[in-house]
Design an enzyme around this catalytic site. Structure first.
Site, PDB file in Angstrom:
ATOM      1  N   HIS A  18      27.341  38.523  33.318  1.00  0.00           N
ATOM      2  CA  HIS A  18      26.310  39.422  32.568  1.00  0.00           C
ATOM      3  C   HIS A  18      27.305  39.107  30.905  1.00  0.00           C
ATOM      4  O   HIS A  18      26.468  38.120  30.354  1.00  0.00           O
ATOM      5  CB  HIS A  18      26.571  40.629  33.034  1.00  0.00           C
ATOM      6  CG  HIS A  18      25.488  40.753  34.278  1.00  0.00           C
ATOM      7  ND1 HIS A  18      26.316  41.717  34.999  1.00  0.00           N
ATOM      8  CD2 HIS A  18      24.469  40.623  34.959  1.00  0.00           C
ATOM      9  CE1 HIS A  18      25.897  41.728  36.579  1.00  0.00           C
ATOM     10  NE2 HIS A  18      24.433  40.763  36.577  1.00  0.00           N
ATOM     11  N   LYS A  42      15.601  50.792  44.038  1.00  0.00           N
ATOM     12  CA  LYS A  42      17.283  50.992  44.545  1.00  0.00           C
ATOM     13  C   LYS A  42      18.180  52.372  44.167  1.00  0.00           C
ATOM     14  O   LYS A  42      17.808  52.913  43.817  1.00  0.00           O
ATOM     15  CB  LYS A  42      18.106  49.605  43.567  1.00  0.00           C
ATOM     16  CG  LYS A  42      17.286  48.283  43.177  1.00  0.00           C
ATOM     17  CD  LYS A  42      18.241  47.108  42.998  1.00  0.00           C
ATOM     18  CE  LYS A  42      18.050  45.781  42.901  1.00  0.00           C
ATOM     19  NZ  LYS A  42      18.680  44.355  42.494  1.00  0.00           N
ATOM     20  N   ARG A  91      22.506  31.728  38.964  1.00  0.00           N
ATOM     21  CA  ARG A  91      23.833  31.220  39.968  1.00  0.00           C
ATOM     22  C   ARG A  91      23.720  30.302  40.453  1.00  0.00           C
ATOM     23  O   ARG A  91      24.895  29.218  40.289  1.00  0.00           O
ATOM     24  CB  ARG A  91      24.731  32.673  40.351  1.00  0.00           C
ATOM     25  CG  ARG A  91      24.612  33.547  38.945  1.00  0.00           C
ATOM     26  CD  ARG A  91      25.638  35.082  39.698  1.00  0.00           C
ATOM     27  NE  ARG A  91      23.989  35.207  41.344  1.00  0.00           N
ATOM     28  CZ  ARG A  91      23.990  35.797  41.429  1.00  0.00           C
ATOM     29  NH1 ARG A  91      24.165  36.715  40.972  1.00  0.00           N
ATOM     30  NH2 ARG A  91      22.908  36.465  42.746  1.00  0.00           N
ATOM     31  N   SER A 129      26.800  40.948  41.362  1.00  0.00           N
ATOM     32  CA  SER A 129      27.276  42.915  41.560  1.00  0.00           C
ATOM     33  C   SER A 129      27.118  43.114  42.248  1.00  0.00           C
ATOM     34  O   SER A 129      27.921  44.479  42.276  1.00  0.00           O
ATOM     35  CB  SER A 129      25.883  43.636  40.465  1.00  0.00           C
ATOM     36  OG  SER A 129      26.212  43.059  38.825  1.00  0.00           O
TER      37      SER A 129
END
Length: 161
Positions: A18, A42, A91, A129
């Protein structure tokens, strides 16, 4: 309006990947807001106040970055802050389908915003993460993947469990 972007996410925790993307985005845009989502759907490991604080401290040396929390639609945050670009990270190919759907929906909701995808440098393209939380939760060493302040916060959080 200028060339103003936002980099939205939950950043739970804020990783070196990040950090890398924010710093690179700051070279492309006049102003970048790291928009940290409360995301009640979440269950974050770190409370939003701590995620905001850690991101601000990690990015304190970057003059054209701001860190702000938000809830609700990303495009509403974009409108409220007169932003014209959403920065997202890709990614791997597996990220593309979800990110493409998200970008298309955001464009449908607001034709005033464009999504720009940045890829991480090779050393961070496998860091997420979710993986960092899992490694830290089992007592693993995450210092290679997060800022020392973030590693310290994760260690303290898991020490309480």
């Amino acid at each position: 309006m200028g060339n103003r972007a936002m980099y939205p996410g939950t950043f739970d925790p804020f990783t070196n990947g990040h950090n890398d993307l924010v710093r690179r985005a700051c070279r492309l845009f006049d102003h970048v807001i790291v928009a940290i989502a409360a995301n009640p759907g979440k269950t974050p490991l770190l409370p939003i106040e701590q995620r905001l604080d850690l991101a601000r401290r990690v990015l304190a040396d970057v003059p054209n970055v701001e860190v702000a929390g938000y809830s609700g639609l990303t495009v509403e945050f974009e409108r409220e802050h007169s932003l014209n670009v959403i920065v997202r990270g890709l990614r791997a190919v597996s990220d593309f389908e979800f990110e493409f759907q998200l970008a298309t929906m955001n464009r449908h909701l607001s034709d005033e915003v464009e999504t720009v995808f940045l890829t991480p440098t090779e050393q961070f393209n496998f860091v997420s993460s979710t993986l960092i939380r899992e490694i830290a939760g089992f007592g693993g060493d995450v210092r290679e993947f997060v800022h020392p302040m973030v590693a310290e916060a994760l260690a303290a959080r898991f020490a309480k469990k």
